[in-house]
Motif scaffolding. Structure first.
Motif, PDB file in Angstrom:
ATOM      1  N   ASP A 177       3.456  13.704  -8.013  1.00 19.81           N
ATOM      2  CA  ASP A 177       3.437  15.121  -8.388  1.00 19.81           C
ATOM      3  C   ASP A 177       3.575  16.053  -7.173  1.00 19.81           C
ATOM      4  N   TYR A 178       3.683  15.507  -5.985  1.00 18.70           N
ATOM      5  CA  TYR A 178       3.912  16.321  -4.794  1.00 18.70           C
ATOM      6  C   TYR A 178       5.397  16.655  -4.680  1.00 18.70           C
ATOM      7  N   GLU A 179       5.701  17.625  -3.818  1.00 19.29           N
ATOM      8  CA  GLU A 179       7.091  18.014  -3.595  1.00 19.29           C
ATOM      9  C   GLU A 179       7.740  17.227  -2.458  1.00 19.29           C
ATOM     10  N   LEU A 180       6.928  16.626  -1.610  1.00 18.31           N
ATOM     11  CA  LEU A 180       7.437  15.905  -0.452  1.00 18.31           C
ATOM     12  C   LEU A 180       6.327  15.014   0.070  1.00 18.31           C
ATOM     13  N   ALA A 181       6.708  13.942   0.758  1.00 19.28           N
ATOM     14  CA  ALA A 181       5.754  13.128   1.515  1.00 19.28           C
ATOM     15  C   ALA A 181       6.238  13.114   2.954  1.00 19.28           C
ATOM     16  N   ALA A 182       5.296  13.073   3.887  1.00 18.33           N
ATOM     17  CA  ALA A 182       5.656  13.069   5.304  1.00 18.33           C
ATOM     18  C   ALA A 182       4.610  12.297   6.088  1.00 18.33           C
ATOM     19  N   LEU A 183       5.013  11.900   7.285  1.00 18.42           N
ATOM     20  CA  LEU A 183       4.103  11.220   8.201  1.00 18.42           C
ATOM     21  C   LEU A 183       4.684  11.260   9.597  1.00 18.42           C
ATOM     22  N   MET A 223       8.723  11.734   9.713  1.00 16.47           N
ATOM     23  CA  MET A 223       9.564  11.103   8.699  1.00 16.47           C
ATOM     24  C   MET A 223       9.163  11.684   7.354  1.00 16.47           C
ATOM     25  N   VAL A 224      10.115  11.706   6.429  1.00 13.51           N
ATOM     26  CA  VAL A 224       9.844  12.225   5.092  1.00 13.51           C
ATOM     27  C   VAL A 224      10.287  11.225   4.041  1.00 13.51           C
ATOM     28  N   LEU A 225       9.652  11.326   2.898  1.00 15.14           N
ATOM     29  CA  LEU A 225      10.035  10.569   1.718  1.00 15.14           C
ATOM     30  C   LEU A 225      10.325  11.582   0.629  1.00 15.14           C
ATOM     31  N   VAL A 244       0.841  -1.203   0.000  1.00 15.21           N
ATOM     32  CA  VAL A 244       0.000   0.000   0.000  1.00 15.21           C
ATOM     33  C   VAL A 244       0.875   1.252   0.000  1.00 15.21           C
ATOM     34  N   MET A 245       1.934   1.247   0.800  1.00 15.44           N
ATOM     35  CA  MET A 245       2.821   2.415   0.852  1.00 15.44           C
ATOM     36  C   MET A 245       3.557   2.615  -0.473  1.00 15.44           C
ATOM     37  N   GLU A 246       3.932   1.547  -1.138  1.00 12.88           N
ATOM     38  CA  GLU A 246       4.564   1.680  -2.457  1.00 12.88           C
ATOM     39  C   GLU A 246       3.560   2.213  -3.473  1.00 12.88           C
ATOM     40  N   ARG A 247       2.325   1.780  -3.369  1.00 13.42           N
ATOM     41  CA  ARG A 247       1.268   2.276  -4.254  1.00 13.42           C
ATOM     42  C   ARG A 247       1.054   3.773  -4.043  1.00 13.42           C
ATOM     43  N   ILE A 248       1.050   4.206  -2.784  1.00  7.87           N
ATOM     44  CA  ILE A 248       0.895   5.629  -2.485  1.00  7.87           C
ATOM     45  C   ILE A 248       2.067   6.422  -3.039  1.00  7.87           C
ATOM     46  N   ALA A 249       3.284   5.917  -2.878  1.00  9.67           N
ATOM     47  CA  ALA A 249       4.467   6.638  -3.373  1.00  9.67           C
ATOM     48  C   ALA A 249       4.341   6.920  -4.865  1.00  9.67           C
ATOM     49  N   THR A 250       3.759   6.011  -5.605  1.00 12.45           N
ATOM     50  CA  THR A 250       3.530   6.226  -7.036  1.00 12.45           C
ATOM     51  C   THR A 250       2.424   7.258  -7.260  1.00 12.45           C
ATOM     52  N   ALA A 251       1.358   7.178  -6.478  1.00  9.20           N
ATOM     53  CA  ALA A 251       0.197   8.063  -6.654  1.00  9.20           C
ATOM     54  C   ALA A 251       0.500   9.519  -6.310  1.00  9.20           C
ATOM     55  N   ILE A 252       1.485   9.761  -5.448  1.00 12.59           N
ATOM     56  CA  ILE A 252       1.781  11.126  -4.996  1.00 12.59           C
ATOM     57  C   ILE A 252       2.999  11.714  -5.710  1.00 12.59           C
TER      58      ILE A 252
END
Length: 175
Positions: A106-112, A149-151, A96-104
């Motif tokens: 166009d964002y500049e950053l991911a965080a949680l 945490m950031v991606l 699920v997290m890998e799927r989200i990484a693909t879906a996002i």
């Protein structure tokens, strides 16, 4: 075989919403998960099913995180990463997290804000080690008790993980 569905909260419908609440309530052992999720409007959900059963879930909401002196970055902030306890350690949460990484992308950053670091670190997420704060009308409110945490994504500018990181204030959990 695991199948995926991506849906904005407005298109979930009551049945799927109740499935998500039940899964998150069980996975987090949190009796009021519905009220917690309702605090975050405009979420996009990724659901993973094994046959007809919802086994894993995560969602994201757009937030504006500001690292150091950079301008605020359009950030996919990940919430409610949950896998049914009977299906944990089978790779469903990672999928699920890998799927989200693909879906996002166009964002500049991911965080949680992680419950556990090791799960996310295996997926390329990095601990933010600089100070955290939220931006309020009265200025910055330090949040030393919080963790982030950031991606890094394709559009992520240079980041130093020791810089201060701020987010806009929000109702509920600040991070």
């Amino acid at each position: 075989r695991l199948t995926y569905e991506q849906a904005h909260v407005d298109s979930l419908g009551d049945d799927r919403w109740q499935e998500i609440i039940a899964l998150c309530t069980t996975a987090y052992d949190h009796p009021d998960f519905e009220n917690l999720l309702r605090l975050y409007p405009n979420t996009t959900h990724v659901l993973a099913r094994l046959g007809e059963q919802l086994v894993s879930h995560a969602c994201w909401v757009t937030r504006w995180l500001q690292p150091g002196d950079h301008r605020p970055l359009r950030t996919a902030y990940i919430e409610a990463v949950a896998t049914d306890p009977r299906h944990q350690h089978m790779g469903f949460g990672s999928a699920v997290m890998e799927r989200i990484a693909t879906a996002i992308a166009d964002y500049e950053l991911a965080a949680l804000s992680p419950a556990t670091h090791s799960f996310y670190e295996r997926l390329g997420w990095e601990r933010w080690i600089g100070p955290l704060a939220v931006r309020t009308e009265d200025g910055l409110q330090p949040t030393p008790q919080d963790d982030a945490m950031v991606l890094r994504l394709a559009q992520t500018p240079h980041l130093d993980l020791t810089w201060p990181l701020t987010a806009e204030w929000r109702e509920g959990e600040l991070w």
